[in-house]
Design a protein around this motif. Structure first.
Motif, PDB file in Angstrom:
ATOM      1  N   ASN A  37       0.793  -1.229   0.000  1.00 43.94           N
ATOM      2  CA  ASN A  37       0.000   0.000   0.000  1.00 43.94           C
ATOM      3  C   ASN A  37       0.829   1.284   0.000  1.00 43.94           C
ATOM      4  O   ASN A  37       0.329   2.349   0.352  1.00 43.94           O
ATOM      5  CB  ASN A  37      -0.992   0.022   1.171  1.00 43.94           C
ATOM      6  N   GLU A  38       2.083   1.200  -0.379  1.00 45.48           N
ATOM      7  CA  GLU A  38       2.948   2.361  -0.518  1.00 45.48           C
ATOM      8  C   GLU A  38       3.451   2.395  -1.954  1.00 45.48           C
ATOM      9  O   GLU A  38       3.536   1.362  -2.611  1.00 45.48           O
ATOM     10  CB  GLU A  38       4.156   2.285   0.431  1.00 45.48           C
ATOM     11  N   GLU A  39       3.793   3.589  -2.440  1.00 44.74           N
ATOM     12  CA  GLU A  39       4.336   3.705  -3.787  1.00 44.74           C
ATOM     13  C   GLU A  39       5.817   4.037  -3.730  1.00 44.74           C
ATOM     14  O   GLU A  39       6.251   4.852  -2.902  1.00 44.74           O
ATOM     15  CB  GLU A  39       3.599   4.785  -4.578  1.00 44.74           C
ATOM     16  N   TYR A  40       6.547   3.385  -4.620  1.00 40.35           N
ATOM     17  CA  TYR A  40       7.990   3.562  -4.705  1.00 40.35           C
ATOM     18  C   TYR A  40       8.352   3.862  -6.145  1.00 40.35           C
ATOM     19  O   TYR A  40       7.616   3.522  -7.070  1.00 40.35           O
ATOM     20  CB  TYR A  40       8.715   2.288  -4.248  1.00 40.35           C
TER      21      TYR A  40
ATOM     22  N   GLU B 178      23.387  -0.234 -10.797  1.00 44.26           N
ATOM     23  CA  GLU B 178      22.587  -0.295  -9.578  1.00 44.26           C
ATOM     24  C   GLU B 178      21.495   0.767  -9.611  1.00 44.26           C
ATOM     25  O   GLU B 178      21.734   1.907  -9.994  1.00 44.26           O
ATOM     26  CB  GLU B 178      23.463  -0.092  -8.351  1.00 44.26           C
ATOM     27  N   VAL B 179      20.308   0.374  -9.191  1.00 47.13           N
ATOM     28  CA  VAL B 179      19.180   1.305  -9.162  1.00 47.13           C
ATOM     29  C   VAL B 179      19.014   1.886  -7.768  1.00 47.13           C
ATOM     30  O   VAL B 179      19.542   1.365  -6.785  1.00 47.13           O
ATOM     31  CB  VAL B 179      17.864   0.625  -9.608  1.00 47.13           C
ATOM     32  N   LEU B 180      18.262   2.964  -7.702  1.00 48.64           N
ATOM     33  CA  LEU B 180      17.911   3.603  -6.439  1.00 48.64           C
ATOM     34  C   LEU B 180      16.417   3.416  -6.239  1.00 48.64           C
ATOM     35  O   LEU B 180      15.621   3.709  -7.136  1.00 48.64           O
ATOM     36  CB  LEU B 180      18.259   5.094  -6.488  1.00 48.64           C
ATOM     37  N   ILE B 181      16.044   2.909  -5.077  1.00 50.96           N
ATOM     38  CA  ILE B 181      14.635   2.735  -4.726  1.00 50.96           C
ATOM     39  C   ILE B 181      14.280   3.838  -3.733  1.00 50.96           C
ATOM     40  O   ILE B 181      14.922   3.991  -2.698  1.00 50.96           O
ATOM     41  CB  ILE B 181      14.376   1.370  -4.053  1.00 50.96           C
ATOM     42  N   MET B 182      13.243   4.611  -4.074  1.00 54.57           N
ATOM     43  CA  MET B 182      12.802   5.681  -3.184  1.00 54.57           C
ATOM     44  C   MET B 182      11.295   5.584  -2.980  1.00 54.57           C
ATOM     45  O   MET B 182      10.560   5.201  -3.888  1.00 54.57           O
ATOM     46  CB  MET B 182      13.179   7.043  -3.754  1.00 54.57           C
ATOM     47  N   LYS B 183      10.864   5.942  -1.786  1.00 54.05           N
ATOM     48  CA  LYS B 183       9.443   5.928  -1.440  1.00 54.05           C
ATOM     49  C   LYS B 183       8.841   7.279  -1.798  1.00 54.05           C
ATOM     50  O   LYS B 183       9.404   8.330  -1.499  1.00 54.05           O
ATOM     51  CB  LYS B 183       9.277   5.666   0.052  1.00 54.05           C
ATOM     52  N   LEU B 184       7.696   7.239  -2.461  1.00 55.59           N
ATOM     53  CA  LEU B 184       6.946   8.449  -2.782  1.00 55.59           C
ATOM     54  C   LEU B 184       6.247   8.902  -1.502  1.00 55.59           C
ATOM     55  O   LEU B 184       5.458   8.152  -0.921  1.00 55.59           O
ATOM     56  CB  LEU B 184       5.940   8.153  -3.884  1.00 55.59           C
ATOM     57  N   THR B 185       6.564  10.118  -1.040  1.00 57.81           N
ATOM     58  CA  THR B 185       6.033  10.574   0.242  1.00 57.81           C
ATOM     59  C   THR B 185       5.037  11.712   0.138  1.00 57.81           C
ATOM     60  O   THR B 185       4.443  12.108   1.129  1.00 57.81           O
ATOM     61  CB  THR B 185       7.179  11.004   1.181  1.00 57.81           C
ATOM     62  N   GLY B 186       4.863  12.277  -1.045  1.00 58.31           N
ATOM     63  CA  GLY B 186       3.905  13.367  -1.165  1.00 58.31           C
ATOM     64  C   GLY B 186       4.190  14.214  -2.377  1.00 58.31           C
ATOM     65  O   GLY B 186       4.919  13.818  -3.280  1.00 58.31           O
ATOM     66  N   GLY B 187       3.618  15.386  -2.368  1.00 61.86           N
ATOM     67  CA  GLY B 187       3.763  16.291  -3.491  1.00 61.86           C
ATOM     68  C   GLY B 187       2.708  16.021  -4.537  1.00 61.86           C
ATOM     69  O   GLY B 187       1.775  15.254  -4.341  1.00 61.86           O
TER      70      GLY B 187
ATOM     71  N   GLU C 155       6.876  15.872  -7.050  1.00 62.40           N
ATOM     72  CA  GLU C 155       6.759  14.765  -6.113  1.00 62.40           C
ATOM     73  C   GLU C 155       7.888  14.823  -5.095  1.00 62.40           C
ATOM     74  O   GLU C 155       8.965  15.338  -5.365  1.00 62.40           O
ATOM     75  CB  GLU C 155       6.805  13.433  -6.863  1.00 62.40           C
ATOM     76  N   GLU C 156       7.623  14.254  -3.926  1.00 64.68           N
ATOM     77  CA  GLU C 156       8.624  14.195  -2.867  1.00 64.68           C
ATOM     78  C   GLU C 156       8.971  12.733  -2.617  1.00 64.68           C
ATOM     79  O   GLU C 156       8.093  11.872  -2.599  1.00 64.68           O
ATOM     80  CB  GLU C 156       8.086  14.854  -1.604  1.00 64.68           C
ATOM     81  N   TYR C 157      10.275  12.478  -2.431  1.00 68.87           N
ATOM     82  CA  TYR C 157      10.764  11.117  -2.252  1.00 68.87           C
ATOM     83  C   TYR C 157      11.581  11.009  -0.978  1.00 68.87           C
ATOM     84  O   TYR C 157      12.149  11.974  -0.502  1.00 68.87           O
ATOM     85  CB  TYR C 157      11.664  10.705  -3.419  1.00 68.87           C
ATOM     86  N   GLU C 158      11.644   9.787  -0.471  1.00 64.42           N
ATOM     87  CA  GLU C 158      12.426   9.488   0.719  1.00 64.42           C
ATOM     88  C   GLU C 158      13.240   8.232   0.414  1.00 64.42           C
ATOM     89  O   GLU C 158      12.721   7.262  -0.134  1.00 64.42           O
ATOM     90  CB  GLU C 158      11.443   9.228   1.860  1.00 64.42           C
TER      91      GLU C 158
ATOM     92  N   VAL D 119      12.750  -4.018   2.435  1.00 66.29           N
ATOM     93  CA  VAL D 119      11.734  -3.333   1.622  1.00 66.29           C
ATOM     94  C   VAL D 119      12.306  -3.017   0.244  1.00 66.29           C
ATOM     95  O   VAL D 119      11.662  -3.268  -0.778  1.00 66.29           O
ATOM     96  CB  VAL D 119      11.224  -2.054   2.317  1.00 66.29           C
ATOM     97  N   ALA D 120      13.515  -2.467   0.199  1.00 66.62           N
ATOM     98  CA  ALA D 120      14.144  -2.140  -1.081  1.00 66.62           C
ATOM     99  C   ALA D 120      14.279  -3.389  -1.947  1.00 66.62           C
ATOM    100  O   ALA D 120      13.993  -3.353  -3.149  1.00 66.62           O
ATOM    101  CB  ALA D 120      15.508  -1.493  -0.854  1.00 66.62           C
TER     102      ALA D 120
END
Length: 89
Positions: free
Chosen positions: A30-33, A45-54, A59-62, A69-70
């Motif tokens: 239930n979270e978007e990355y 190598e990729v970077l996995i970030m969580k979409l936190t808003g915006g 958009e804002e990422y964490e 999780v990653a």
């Protein structure tokens, strides 16, 4: 949610802009990355970030610090694109 461009620029902790190729949005528990590929010095190598808003244009990422999780997000991404990309184990 689809990015307007295939590339995004993020600002690192030192205030430097870093460009990434946007690969995909992944929904996990239930979270978007987002899965991002650095355009320079990435060694594949990729970077996995969580979409936190915006909004769509700002958009804002964490950074995902939980390696489990990653890894799960990346496994979901790999399964989705198994016919499009060659993944190394």
């Amino acid at each position: 949610m689809v990015p307007m461009e295939d590339f995004v620029t993020l600002t690192d902790e030192n205030g430097n802009d870093v460009e990434f190729e946007f690969l995909d949005y992944v929904k996990y528990k239930n979270e978007e990355y987002v899965v991002l590929l650095p355009t320079e010095d990435c060694n594949g190598e990729v970077l996995i970030m969580k979409l936190t808003g915006g909004d769509v244009n700002d958009e804002e990422y964490e950074v995902v610090v939980d390696q489990k999780v990653a890894d799960a997000v990346f496994e979901t991404f790999k399964e989705k694109f198994r016919d499009e990309y060659v993944f190394e184990d």
